[in-house]
Design a protein around this motif. Structure first.
Motif, PDB file in Angstrom:
ATOM      1  N   ASP A 184      11.818 -54.239  32.815  1.00  0.00           N
ATOM      2  CA  ASP A 184      10.619 -53.810  32.089  1.00  0.00           C
ATOM      3  C   ASP A 184      10.401 -54.732  30.896  1.00  0.00           C
ATOM      4  OD1 ASP A 184       8.500 -52.586  30.886  1.00  0.00           O
ATOM      5  OD2 ASP A 184       9.492 -50.662  30.543  1.00  0.00           O
ATOM      6  N   GLU A 185       9.595 -55.778  31.114  1.00  0.00           N
ATOM      7  CA  GLU A 185       9.303 -56.741  30.047  1.00  0.00           C
ATOM      8  C   GLU A 185       8.530 -56.096  28.900  1.00  0.00           C
ATOM      9  OE1 GLU A 185       9.480 -58.964  33.961  1.00  0.00           O
ATOM     10  OE2 GLU A 185       8.413 -57.206  33.255  1.00  0.00           O
ATOM     11  N   CYS A 186       7.845 -54.996  29.165  1.00  0.00           N
ATOM     12  CA  CYS A 186       7.042 -54.319  28.143  1.00  0.00           C
ATOM     13  C   CYS A 186       7.911 -53.703  27.048  1.00  0.00           C
ATOM     14  CB  CYS A 186       6.169 -53.247  28.785  1.00  0.00           C
ATOM     15  SG  CYS A 186       4.892 -53.946  29.868  1.00  0.00           S
ATOM     16  N   ALA A 187       9.176 -53.446  27.342  1.00  0.00           N
ATOM     17  CA  ALA A 187      10.079 -52.858  26.347  1.00  0.00           C
ATOM     18  C   ALA A 187      10.204 -53.756  25.115  1.00  0.00           C
ATOM     19  CB  ALA A 187      11.444 -52.619  26.963  1.00  0.00           C
ATOM     20  N   ALA A 188      10.020 -55.060  25.288  1.00  0.00           N
ATOM     21  CA  ALA A 188      10.117 -56.014  24.177  1.00  0.00           C
ATOM     22  C   ALA A 188       8.793 -56.202  23.441  1.00  0.00           C
ATOM     23  CB  ALA A 188      10.614 -57.359  24.699  1.00  0.00           C
ATOM     24  N   CYS A 242       0.766 -53.430  27.114  1.00  0.00           N
ATOM     25  CA  CYS A 242       1.538 -54.118  28.140  1.00  0.00           C
ATOM     26  C   CYS A 242       1.544 -53.288  29.421  1.00  0.00           C
ATOM     27  CB  CYS A 242       2.962 -54.325  27.633  1.00  0.00           C
ATOM     28  SG  CYS A 242       3.977 -55.312  28.747  1.00  0.00           S
ATOM     29  N   LEU A 243       1.294 -53.947  30.536  1.00  0.00           N
ATOM     30  CA  LEU A 243       1.326 -53.302  31.840  1.00  0.00           C
ATOM     31  C   LEU A 243       2.452 -53.939  32.651  1.00  0.00           C
ATOM     32  CD1 LEU A 243      -0.153 -51.243  33.676  1.00  0.00           C
ATOM     33  CD2 LEU A 243      -1.560 -53.141  34.470  1.00  0.00           C
ATOM     34  N   ASN A 244       3.515 -53.165  32.888  1.00  0.00           N
ATOM     35  CA  ASN A 244       4.652 -53.683  33.648  1.00  0.00           C
ATOM     36  C   ASN A 244       4.279 -53.754  35.125  1.00  0.00           C
ATOM     37  OD1 ASN A 244       7.396 -54.548  33.809  1.00  0.00           O
ATOM     38  ND2 ASN A 244       7.891 -52.581  34.726  1.00  0.00           N
ATOM     39  N   THR A 245       4.548 -54.900  35.747  1.00  0.00           N
ATOM     40  CA  THR A 245       4.307 -55.067  37.179  1.00  0.00           C
ATOM     41  C   THR A 245       5.619 -55.475  37.837  1.00  0.00           C
ATOM     42  OG1 THR A 245       3.631 -57.366  36.832  1.00  0.00           O
ATOM     43  CG2 THR A 245       1.869 -55.725  36.877  1.00  0.00           C
ATOM     44  N   ASP A 246       5.660 -55.468  39.134  1.00  0.00           N
ATOM     45  CA  ASP A 246       6.884 -55.789  39.859  1.00  0.00           C
ATOM     46  C   ASP A 246       7.264 -57.254  39.606  1.00  0.00           C
ATOM     47  OD1 ASP A 246       9.006 -55.053  41.444  1.00  0.00           O
ATOM     48  OD2 ASP A 246       7.992 -55.554  43.325  1.00  0.00           O
ATOM     49  N   GLY A 247       8.350 -57.456  38.855  1.00  0.00           N
ATOM     50  CA  GLY A 247       8.820 -58.811  38.565  1.00  0.00           C
ATOM     51  C   GLY A 247       8.090 -59.517  37.445  1.00  0.00           C
ATOM     52  N   SER A 248       7.139 -58.847  36.805  1.00  0.00           N
ATOM     53  CA  SER A 248       6.371 -59.497  35.745  1.00  0.00           C
ATOM     54  C   SER A 248       5.725 -58.445  34.856  1.00  0.00           C
ATOM     55  CB  SER A 248       5.301 -60.406  36.358  1.00  0.00           C
ATOM     56  OG  SER A 248       4.677 -61.163  35.361  1.00  0.00           O
TER      57      SER A 248
END
Length: 102
Positions: A3-7, A16-22
């Motif tokens: 979950d890149e959005c956590a940062a 931020c919209l978390n997507t699969d792998g991005s």
């Protein structure tokens, strides 16, 4: 999936919209200053000209406020999204900031 959005990688006025792998950064609704998702109900703070009503940022109708916002003679108020405009009444036109009869 990480979950890149956590940062919190997005800029101000974005969520931020978390997507699969991005992830992707999306613009907040125009009624928001800051948001946690899409739409006026996901605002953290309402933008100027908007007020929180039922957990949703809604437009303030400045034309219906107790104190008149368009104070010049022969002038009407027109509500816009997040603001308002003062326009000359029908049959009048703007001449150097004064509404004169046409």
């Amino acid at each position: 999936d990480l979950d890149e959005c956590a940062a919190s990688p997005c800029k101000d006025h974005q969520y931020c919209l978390n997507t699969d792998g991005s992830f992707s950064c999306k613009a907040c609704d125009a009624s928001c200053v800051d948001c946690i998702g899409e739409g006026p109900e996901k605002c953290k703070t309402c933008a100027s000209g908007y007020v929180k009503d039922d957990e949703k940022c809604t437009d303030v109708d400045e034309c219906n406020l107790p104190e008149k916002v368009c104070t010049k003679e022969n002038q009407d108020c027109v509500n816009t999204s997040g603001s308002y405009m003062c326009v000359c009444s029908e049959g009048f036109e703007d001449k150097d900031g004064t509404c004169v009869q046409t």
